[in-house]
Motif scaffolding. Structure first.
Motif, PDB file in Angstrom:
ATOM      1  N   LYS A 173       0.845  -1.198   0.000  1.00 23.49           N
ATOM      2  CA  LYS A 173       0.000   0.000   0.000  1.00 23.49           C
ATOM      3  C   LYS A 173       0.879   1.247   0.000  1.00 23.49           C
ATOM      4  N   LYS A 174       0.498   2.198  -0.841  1.00 26.22           N
ATOM      5  CA  LYS A 174       1.300   3.408  -0.995  1.00 26.22           C
ATOM      6  C   LYS A 174       0.628   4.596  -0.310  1.00 26.22           C
ATOM      7  N   TYR A 175       1.466   5.556   0.124  1.00 25.61           N
ATOM      8  CA  TYR A 175       0.982   6.831   0.611  1.00 25.61           C
ATOM      9  C   TYR A 175       0.058   7.415  -0.436  1.00 25.61           C
ATOM     10  N   GLN A 219       1.317  -2.188   5.846  1.00 29.80           N
ATOM     11  CA  GLN A 219       1.788  -1.849   4.491  1.00 29.80           C
ATOM     12  C   GLN A 219       1.276  -2.838   3.445  1.00 29.80           C
ATOM     13  N   SER A 227       6.376   2.360   1.030  1.00 27.65           N
ATOM     14  CA  SER A 227       5.058   2.957   0.795  1.00 27.65           C
ATOM     15  C   SER A 227       5.147   4.380   0.259  1.00 27.65           C
ATOM     16  N   ILE A 228       6.384   4.930   0.234  1.00 24.36           N
ATOM     17  CA  ILE A 228       6.602   6.287  -0.299  1.00 24.36           C
ATOM     18  C   ILE A 228       7.752   6.200  -1.298  1.00 24.36           C
ATOM     19  N   PRO A 229       7.485   5.648  -2.487  1.00 22.03           N
ATOM     20  CA  PRO A 229       8.572   5.402  -3.441  1.00 22.03           C
ATOM     21  C   PRO A 229       9.245   6.697  -3.898  1.00 22.03           C
TER      22      PRO A 229
END
Ligand code: NI
Length: 172
Positions: free
Chosen positions: A7-9, A51, A98-100
């Motif tokens: 899961k991403k921001y 995540q 989660s914050i690429p």
């Protein structure tokens, strides 16, 4: 084992405080194996259950190998972890799966003592410094719904928000 979606921001699941693991049953064992595989595939050095969208107090850390091929530290599975004590402070670069494509210097305790249960339910304590201390604090933050960007100065938070807006504009 299976690789799960990270899961991403700004997915809201990353902002929820996770629930304690009461029973370490088969579904928890499968989740642990999937998290380890997902972390290695990413690749990353740590992953919290929220995540992958499961709001439980569970995290895995694997710092990998040193340049000479020796493991930096055995892989750690943390169930219901809590920080018992901290010492000193240190500032180091941090990123998050989660914050690429964003990393920034974060100030954290230099040494931590953490209490948790392993995947068999056995309680243990872990004292760490360096990379492991950083990873422990980062993953336990995740379980409390916190991200490393929350620990940045207002100025650096601002830079992050601008980068994010730019990235969103480019994909729109
Ligand atoms: Ni992270």
């Amino acid at each position: 084992m299976a690789i799960r979606e990270i899961k991403k921001y700004s997915d809201p699941v990353l902002r929820q405080k996770t629930s304690r693991v009461d029973v370490i049953d088969q579904s928890v064992q499968v989740l642990i194996d999937d998290m380890i595989e997902t972390m290695h595939a990413a690749p990353g050095v740590g992953l919290a259950a929220n995540q992958v969208g499961v709001s439980l107090q569970l995290a895995v850390i694997d710092l990998g190998e040193r340049e000479d091929g020796e493991p930096r530290h055995p892989l750690v599975v943390l169930i219901n972890p809590e920080i018992v004590s901290t010492q000193g402070s240190v500032t180091a670069d941090e990123g998050c799966l989660s914050i690429p494509d964003f990393s920034e210097k974060v100030k954290r305790a230099a040494r931590v003592k953490v209490r948790a249960k392993d995947r068999t339910g056995k309680p243990f304590e872990l004292e760490a410094e360096g990379l492991m201390a950083k990873a422990l604090q980062h993953e336990i933050d995740h379980l409390n719904g916190l991200l490393f960007i929350d620990r940045l100065s207002p100025l650096k938070k601002n830079i992050f928000q601008r980068k994010l807006k730019k990235a969103l504009a480019e994909t729109a």
